[in-house]
Design an enzyme around this catalytic site. Structure first.
Site, short mmCIF file in Angstrom:
data_model
loop_
_atom_site.label_atom_id
_atom_site.label_comp_id
_atom_site.label_asym_id
_atom_site.label_seq_id
_atom_site.Cartn_x
_atom_site.Cartn_y
_atom_site.Cartn_z
N ALA A 122 0.70 -1.32 0.09
CA ALA A 122 0.02 0.00 -0.18
C ALA A 122 1.02 1.27 -0.10
CB ALA A 122 -0.95 0.05 1.11
N ASN A 190 1.61 -4.58 7.84
CA ASN A 190 2.09 -4.89 6.63
C ASN A 190 3.12 -3.69 6.02
OD1 ASN A 190 1.37 -7.49 6.19
ND2 ASN A 190 -0.59 -6.91 6.31
N HIS A 220 -0.98 7.35 3.03
CA HIS A 220 0.72 6.85 3.48
C HIS A 220 1.61 7.87 2.96
CE1 HIS A 220 -1.03 3.55 5.43
NE2 HIS A 220 -1.42 3.18 4.41
N1 LIG Z 1 1.52 -6.52 1.81
C1 LIG Z 1 0.64 -5.75 1.91
O1 LIG Z 1 0.87 -4.28 1.60
C2 LIG Z 1 -0.72 -6.19 2.40
C3 LIG Z 1 -1.85 -5.40 2.03
C4 LIG Z 1 -3.03 -5.62 2.41
C5 LIG Z 1 -3.16 -7.23 3.09
N2 LIG Z 1 -2.05 -7.79 3.27
C6 LIG Z 1 -1.99 -9.25 4.13
O2 LIG Z 1 -2.07 -10.23 3.15
C7 LIG Z 1 -2.95 -11.13 3.58
C8 LIG Z 1 -4.32 -11.55 2.78
O3 LIG Z 1 -4.86 -10.12 2.52
P1 LIG Z 1 -6.54 -10.18 1.97
O4 LIG Z 1 -7.09 -8.82 2.04
O5 LIG Z 1 -6.52 -11.00 0.81
O6 LIG Z 1 -7.40 -11.31 3.32
P2 LIG Z 1 -8.68 -12.15 3.17
O7 LIG Z 1 -9.21 -12.06 4.31
O8 LIG Z 1 -9.61 -11.36 2.12
O9 LIG Z 1 -8.21 -13.53 2.59
C9 LIG Z 1 -7.33 -14.27 3.28
C10 LIG Z 1 -7.90 -15.70 2.85
O10 LIG Z 1 -6.98 -16.74 3.32
C11 LIG Z 1 -7.67 -17.81 3.84
N3 LIG Z 1 -6.77 -18.21 4.74
C12 LIG Z 1 -6.57 -18.03 6.24
N4 LIG Z 1 -5.88 -18.88 6.77
C13 LIG Z 1 -5.35 -19.80 5.94
C14 LIG Z 1 -4.63 -21.03 5.94
N5 LIG Z 1 -4.02 -21.32 7.04
N6 LIG Z 1 -4.60 -21.59 4.95
C15 LIG Z 1 -5.14 -21.25 3.70
N7 LIG Z 1 -5.96 -20.36 3.54
C16 LIG Z 1 -6.20 -19.47 4.73
C17 LIG Z 1 -9.00 -17.19 4.24
O11 LIG Z 1 -10.05 -18.19 4.45
C18 LIG Z 1 -9.16 -16.13 3.19
O12 LIG Z 1 -9.90 -16.56 2.04
C19 LIG Z 1 -3.24 -10.71 5.01
O13 LIG Z 1 -2.21 -11.29 5.96
C20 LIG Z 1 -3.33 -9.16 5.09
O14 LIG Z 1 -2.74 -8.79 6.18
C21 LIG Z 1 -0.73 -7.25 3.04
#
Ligand SMILES: NC(=O)c1ccc[n+]([C@@H]2O[C@H](COP(=O)([O-])OP(=O)(O)OC[C@H]3O[C@@H](n4cnc5c(N)ncnc54)[C@H](O)[C@@H]3O)[C@@H](O)[C@H]2O)c1
Length: 269
Positions: A122, A190, A220
């Site tokens: 982000a 993150n 940000h």
């Molecule tokens: N790097 C970045 O800038 C950034 C930005 C946004 C989100 N994120 C991170 O990325 C990740 C995903 O974000 P999102 O918005 O897609 O979340 P989301 O909640 O929409 O999707 C996560 C998915 O992972 C699945 N899941 C959870 N634990 C699991 C496991 N042990 N095995 C398999 N599947 C599993 C869930 O059922 C869900 O479908 C989160 O950890 C979030 O914090 C990172």
């Protein structure tokens, strides 16, 4: 050229959009397998792709892939990176907070000679920060502004009994290091993690967190001072449609990282 076989773990907001992107727009990659703890997510996603991937549990997915995408959660990320290292597979991690909290994983990745990709997410300006970090960096400050509801439930807010609904104008909520910010505002983890890992570490990265009821986007700003001079960047992020906590720019950034992996031409730092 042989296609890079990709497996995606976590088919939520980010994962499902990455799968569609690989499927339709990356000719050098093949989405071979997907995995989620919720079976309905993988089924629904597989039904909507042009080339149907296999639905596998985590271990099998890693075996079948050249590149594993973690878009699940911070809790499972460590296990995924460890397993990928053991099996000699490359990984792209979205839950970058996990890497900040387990920095020994970076040594493991390097020892095993596999690749670990952390998209910018982000924030903007990591290209300049990486360049500046080759020289001397004097300071890096991240200033995050979000509407009050973006901070509901944050441990720092609860601990200090801050009444978010009574805030009428722009208010500084927190000032400290990225390390302290991650503990007080885990939803920001993150952004703080990726910035810290690219720059000067979480103990030396300054974070300011402000809120204002007049805001409609998450903003940000990054200021970097050093041998190179000074630069600032600012991202006004719209939330993704499916998950208001995930900025759409973070999804696009992950797509750009995949495109870069598949391409032999690399532009930018
Ligand atoms: N790097 C970045 O800038 C950034 C930005 C946004 C989100 N994120 C991170 O990325 C990740 C995903 O974000 P999102 O918005 O897609 O979340 P989301 O909640 O929409 O999707 C996560 C998915 O992972 C699945 N899941 C959870 N634990 C699991 C496991 N042990 N095995 C398999 N599947 C599993 C869930 O059922 C869900 O479908 C989160 O950890 C979030 O914090 C990172």
């Amino acid at each position: 050229m042989e296609k890079i076989k990709v497996g995606v773990i976590g088919c939520g907001t980010i994962g499902s959009q990455l799968c569609k992107f690989i499927d339709a727009q990356l000719p050098h990659m093949a989405l071979v397998a997907i995995c989620d703890i919720l079976p309905k997510k993988t089924k629904q996603l597989a039904d909507n792709l042009i080339n149907r991937p296999r639905i596998l549990e985590m271990e099998r997915l890693i075996d079948e892939s050249d590149l594993v995408v973690e878009s699940a959660s911070k809790d499972v990320c460590k296990e995924i990176v460890r397993k990928c290292c053991e099996k000699g597979k490359d990984t792209m991690v979205m839950s970058t907070g996990c890497i900040l909290e387990n920095q020994s994983l970076l040594d493991l990745v390097r020892r095993r000679g596999v690749h670990l990709y952390l998209p910018s997410g982000a924030i903007v300006g990591l290209d300049g920060i990486k360049a500046a970090a080759i020289g001397e960096i004097e300071s890096i400050t991240l200033t995050t502004r979000k509407p009050p509801k973006g901070f509901e439930g944050a441990p720092f807010i609860d601990k200090n009994h801050i009444k978010l609904n009574e805030i009428k104008e722009e208010t500084l909520l927190f000032e400290g290091t990225a390390l302290e910010a991650v503990a007080g505002f885990p939803a920001n983890i993150n952004v703080a993690a990726t910035l810290s890992l690219a720059g000067v570490g979480a103990k030396k990265t300054n974070v300011r967190i402000l809120t204002s009821p007049q805001l409609s986007t998450n903003v940000h700003e990054i200021e970097v001072k050093g041998e190179h001079g000074r630069f600032t960047t600012s991202a006004e992020n719209l939330p993704s449609l499916e998950n208001p906590k995930t900025s759409y720019l973070a999804v696009l950034s992950a797509m750009a990282t995949l495109k870069q992996i598949a391409d032999t031409v690399k532009i930018g730092t």
